[in-house]
Scaffold this active site. Structure first.
Site, PDB file in Angstrom:
ATOM      1  N   ASP A  43       0.777  -1.234  -0.189  1.00  0.00           N
ATOM      2  CA  ASP A  43      -0.095   0.053  -0.096  1.00  0.00           C
ATOM      3  C   ASP A  43       0.814   1.257   0.000  1.00  0.00           C
ATOM      4  O   ASP A  43       1.707   1.605   1.035  1.00  0.00           O
ATOM      5  CB  ASP A  43      -0.716   0.045   1.316  1.00  0.00           C
ATOM      6  CG  ASP A  43      -1.818   1.251   1.313  1.00  0.00           C
ATOM      7  OD1 ASP A  43      -2.911   1.271   0.555  1.00  0.00           O
ATOM      8  OD2 ASP A  43      -1.525   2.457   1.987  1.00  0.00           O
ATOM      9  N   TYR A  48       3.057   9.741   1.143  1.00  0.00           N
ATOM     10  CA  TYR A  48       4.202   9.103   1.950  1.00  0.00           C
ATOM     11  C   TYR A  48       5.848   9.498   1.603  1.00  0.00           C
ATOM     12  O   TYR A  48       6.511   9.359   2.612  1.00  0.00           O
ATOM     13  CB  TYR A  48       3.795   7.749   2.134  1.00  0.00           C
ATOM     14  CG  TYR A  48       2.592   7.174   2.479  1.00  0.00           C
ATOM     15  CD1 TYR A  48       1.539   8.175   3.110  1.00  0.00           C
ATOM     16  CD2 TYR A  48       2.329   5.904   2.287  1.00  0.00           C
ATOM     17  CE1 TYR A  48       0.170   7.631   3.250  1.00  0.00           C
ATOM     18  CE2 TYR A  48       0.704   5.524   2.331  1.00  0.00           C
ATOM     19  CZ  TYR A  48      -0.056   6.451   2.973  1.00  0.00           C
ATOM     20  OH  TYR A  48      -1.468   6.072   3.311  1.00  0.00           O
ATOM     21  N   LYS A  77      -2.325   6.202  -4.512  1.00  0.00           N
ATOM     22  CA  LYS A  77      -3.573   7.071  -4.052  1.00  0.00           C
ATOM     23  C   LYS A  77      -3.239   8.444  -4.977  1.00  0.00           C
ATOM     24  O   LYS A  77      -2.399   9.198  -4.824  1.00  0.00           O
ATOM     25  CB  LYS A  77      -3.716   7.219  -2.742  1.00  0.00           C
ATOM     26  CG  LYS A  77      -3.530   5.871  -1.908  1.00  0.00           C
ATOM     27  CD  LYS A  77      -3.865   6.048  -0.234  1.00  0.00           C
ATOM     28  CE  LYS A  77      -3.596   4.521   0.292  1.00  0.00           C
ATOM     29  NZ  LYS A  77      -2.287   4.541   0.877  1.00  0.00           N
ATOM     30  N   HIS A 110      -7.614   9.971  -1.900  1.00  0.00           N
ATOM     31  CA  HIS A 110      -6.936   9.606  -0.683  1.00  0.00           C
ATOM     32  C   HIS A 110      -7.744  10.128   0.394  1.00  0.00           C
ATOM     33  O   HIS A 110      -8.000   9.626   1.569  1.00  0.00           O
ATOM     34  CB  HIS A 110      -5.480  10.265  -0.633  1.00  0.00           C
ATOM     35  CG  HIS A 110      -4.591   9.694   0.404  1.00  0.00           C
ATOM     36  ND1 HIS A 110      -3.267   9.581   0.116  1.00  0.00           N
ATOM     37  CD2 HIS A 110      -4.826   9.242   1.461  1.00  0.00           C
ATOM     38  CE1 HIS A 110      -2.853   9.193   1.315  1.00  0.00           C
ATOM     39  NE2 HIS A 110      -3.908   8.678   2.073  1.00  0.00           N
TER      40      HIS A 110
HETATM   41  P1  NDP Z   1      -0.489   0.173  11.835  1.00  0.00           P
HETATM   42  O1  NDP Z   1      -1.701   0.214  12.672  1.00  0.00           O
HETATM   43  O2  NDP Z   1      -0.282  -0.597  10.724  1.00  0.00           O
HETATM   44  O3  NDP Z   1       0.602   0.480  12.976  1.00  0.00           O
HETATM   45  C1  NDP Z   1       2.048   0.715  12.614  1.00  0.00           C
HETATM   46  C2  NDP Z   1       2.814   1.054  13.764  1.00  0.00           C
HETATM   47  O4  NDP Z   1       2.726  -0.637  14.439  1.00  0.00           O
HETATM   48  C3  NDP Z   1       4.237   1.046  13.575  1.00  0.00           C
HETATM   49  O5  NDP Z   1       4.656   1.987  14.666  1.00  0.00           O
HETATM   50  C4  NDP Z   1       4.736  -0.335  13.557  1.00  0.00           C
HETATM   51  O6  NDP Z   1       6.341  -0.220  14.020  1.00  0.00           O
HETATM   52  C5  NDP Z   1       4.112  -1.117  14.728  1.00  0.00           C
HETATM   53  N1  NDP Z   1       4.059  -2.712  14.183  1.00  0.00           N
HETATM   54  C6  NDP Z   1       3.761  -3.124  13.203  1.00  0.00           C
HETATM   55  N2  NDP Z   1       3.566  -4.574  13.462  1.00  0.00           N
HETATM   56  C7  NDP Z   1       3.731  -4.619  14.808  1.00  0.00           C
HETATM   57  C8  NDP Z   1       3.689  -5.746  15.651  1.00  0.00           C
HETATM   58  N3  NDP Z   1       3.532  -7.020  14.936  1.00  0.00           N
HETATM   59  N4  NDP Z   1       3.934  -5.741  16.950  1.00  0.00           N
HETATM   60  C9  NDP Z   1       3.827  -4.458  17.583  1.00  0.00           C
HETATM   61  N5  NDP Z   1       3.989  -3.379  16.788  1.00  0.00           N
HETATM   62  C10 NDP Z   1       4.072  -3.531  15.363  1.00  0.00           C
HETATM   63  O7  NDP Z   1      -0.751   1.771  11.483  1.00  0.00           O
HETATM   64  P2  NDP Z   1      -0.535   2.950  10.023  1.00  0.00           P
HETATM   65  O8  NDP Z   1      -1.140   4.239  10.679  1.00  0.00           O
HETATM   66  O9  NDP Z   1       0.720   2.902   9.590  1.00  0.00           O
HETATM   67  O10 NDP Z   1      -1.533   2.156   8.976  1.00  0.00           O
HETATM   68  C11 NDP Z   1      -0.983   1.192   8.340  1.00  0.00           C
HETATM   69  C12 NDP Z   1      -1.118   1.644   6.781  1.00  0.00           C
HETATM   70  O11 NDP Z   1      -2.380   1.882   6.332  1.00  0.00           O
HETATM   71  C13 NDP Z   1      -0.130   2.895   6.427  1.00  0.00           C
HETATM   72  O12 NDP Z   1       1.185   2.644   6.562  1.00  0.00           O
HETATM   73  C14 NDP Z   1      -0.831   3.290   5.207  1.00  0.00           C
HETATM   74  O13 NDP Z   1      -0.257   2.576   4.240  1.00  0.00           O
HETATM   75  C15 NDP Z   1      -2.252   3.033   5.394  1.00  0.00           C
HETATM   76  N6  NDP Z   1      -2.994   4.001   5.762  1.00  0.00           N
HETATM   77  C16 NDP Z   1      -3.715   4.725   4.888  1.00  0.00           C
HETATM   78  C17 NDP Z   1      -4.549   5.886   5.275  1.00  0.00           C
HETATM   79  C18 NDP Z   1      -5.529   6.711   4.239  1.00  0.00           C
HETATM   80  O14 NDP Z   1      -5.732   7.825   4.451  1.00  0.00           O
HETATM   81  N7  NDP Z   1      -5.775   5.779   3.217  1.00  0.00           N
HETATM   82  C19 NDP Z   1      -4.357   6.651   6.393  1.00  0.00           C
HETATM   83  C20 NDP Z   1      -3.375   6.047   7.514  1.00  0.00           C
HETATM   84  C21 NDP Z   1      -2.836   4.608   7.115  1.00  0.00           C
HETATM   85  P3  NDP Z   1       7.489  -0.929  13.190  1.00  0.00           P
HETATM   86  O15 NDP Z   1       7.565  -0.422  11.665  1.00  0.00           O
HETATM   87  O16 NDP Z   1       8.787  -0.475  13.980  1.00  0.00           O
HETATM   88  O17 NDP Z   1       7.188  -2.301  13.225  1.00  0.00           O
END
Ligand code: NDP
Length: 319
Positions: A43, A48, A77, A110
């Site tokens: 995604d 980003y 997006k 988006h």
């Molecule tokens: P997530 O809910 O995916 O959480 C990400 C966080 O969790 C990071 O800090 C990551 O750290 C940590 N993490 C990942 N895996 C684990 C695990 N197994 N255990 C503990 N911690 C973990 O949040 P996002 O807000 O990033 O959402 C995911 C994706 O959705 C985004 O990256 C984006 O691609 C999309 N998105 C789309 C939006 C839109 O408007 N369309 C808005 C927001 C998000 P680390 O990397 O250190 O593991």
């Protein structure tokens, strides 16, 4: 890997990799690692600021024969400053160039938020343009043209309320095929899911782990972040897995794709393996009780001084 099918039979791998807030340098390694362990859905978005780096990793993986373009699902997006119909194809082509591919599987508007042409982050009141169904419909027609031209396979939206989806459907030649929205146990959006299911719209859960930062509102209410929620932790202990895996298995059980972001190899593997985890009816019922309509990504960043947008207006919610 579990997949969800579009009307034409194309299959979206249910568990994908999110790339928001994946820092420069880290996302290249994370994408290569993800592809090597079996992720086939990434995604992306130009906002980003890392699509070119994702593209470098893809180019390397394609060249090494690690993955074929046809096996990989890429989502990108359209940013808020590129809604003008004449801007849509150039914005898409920039993503194609940055990602190093000649089509994108899924292209999404988006936000239902419009900036003046070329604005990335609004600074002044006149950087914003008001949202209207008329202008949305013109933007959508430009997305339809991109689909017809074969530059994208599927088109859809993110962050659309049921009211906005209904309005778009009534105007659209090609109906929206996806709504990507925030979904997790604190924000379950059952009405949205039902509407999408009834209207043939697939749903992707973003921020399925509750996103990265601990928001002030949860801190103030002394509520645990999702990954520490006692119910989620108890279910994880019962199944001998992690809280993150419970959250992802829950998302897939609701027939939504999920796109957790990680740049950490161990967590990438952990998240992918969640697709194998089956949680039971009691777990689903216990998690259903956690809903509190809480948004981590509430769109408040579009409601600066002079903005015509409000958080309640973006979601069409009464507050
Ligand atoms: P997530 O809910 O995916 O959480 C990400 C966080 O969790 C990071 O800090 C990551 O750290 C940590 N993490 C990942 N895996 C684990 C695990 N197994 N255990 C503990 N911690 C973990 O949040 P996002 O807000 O990033 O959402 C995911 C994706 O959705 C985004 O990256 C984006 O691609 C999309 N998105 C789309 C939006 C839109 O408007 N369309 C808005 C927001 C998000 P680390 O990397 O250190 O593991």
């Amino acid at each position: 890997m579990l997949t969800f099918s579009f009307a034409n039979g194309d299959r979206l791998p249910a568990l994908g990799l999110g790339t928001w807030k994946a820092a420069p340098g880290a996302v290249y390694t994370a994408v290569l690692e993800a592809l090597s362990i079996g992720y086939r859905h990434i995604d992306c978005a130009p906002i980003y600021q890392n699509e070119a780096e994702v593209g470098k990793a893809l180019t390397k993986a394609f060249a090494a024969g690690q993955v074929d373009r046809q096996e990989l699902w890429l989502t990108s997006k359209l940013w808020n400053g590129s809604h003008g119909p004449e801007q849509v194809q150039p914005a898409l082509k920039k993503s194609l160039t940055d990602l190093g591919v000649d089509y994108i599987d899924l292209y999404l508007i988006h936000w239902p938020v419009i900036f003046k042409s070329g604005v990335t982050y609004p600074r002044r009141a006149d950087d914003y343009l008001p949202f209207s169904i008329d202008s949305l419909s013109q933007t959508w027609q430009a997305l339809e043209a991109c689909k017809t031209a074969g530059l994208v396979r599927h088109i859809g939206v993110c962050n659309f309320s049921v009211a906005k989806l209904r309005a778009l459907q009534s105007e659209a030649g090609i109906r929206p095929e996806m709504n990507q929205v925030e979904l997790h146990p604190y924000l379950q959006q059952n009405d949205m899911l039902n509407f999408c299911r009834d209207n043939g719209i697939l749903v992707t859960a973003y921020s399925p782990l509750g996103s990265g930062d601990r928001p002030a509102a949860l801190k103030k209410a002394e509520e645990p972040i999702l990954l520490d929620n006692p119910t989620v932790v108890r279910i994880a202990e019962k199944h001998g897995c992690t809280a993150a895996q419970v959250l992802l298995a829950w998302a897939l059980a609701r027939k939504t794709a999920a796109i957790p972001k990680s740049v950490n190899p161990e967590r990438l593997q952990q998240n992918l393996s969640a697709a194998e985890l089956v949680i039971d009816e009691q777990d689903m019922a216990d998690i259903a009780a956690l809903d509190r309509g809480y948004r981590f990504v509430d769109g408040a960043f579009f409601t600066g001084k002079g903005s015509p947008y409000t958080v309640a207006g973006i979601w069409d919610e009464r507050r």
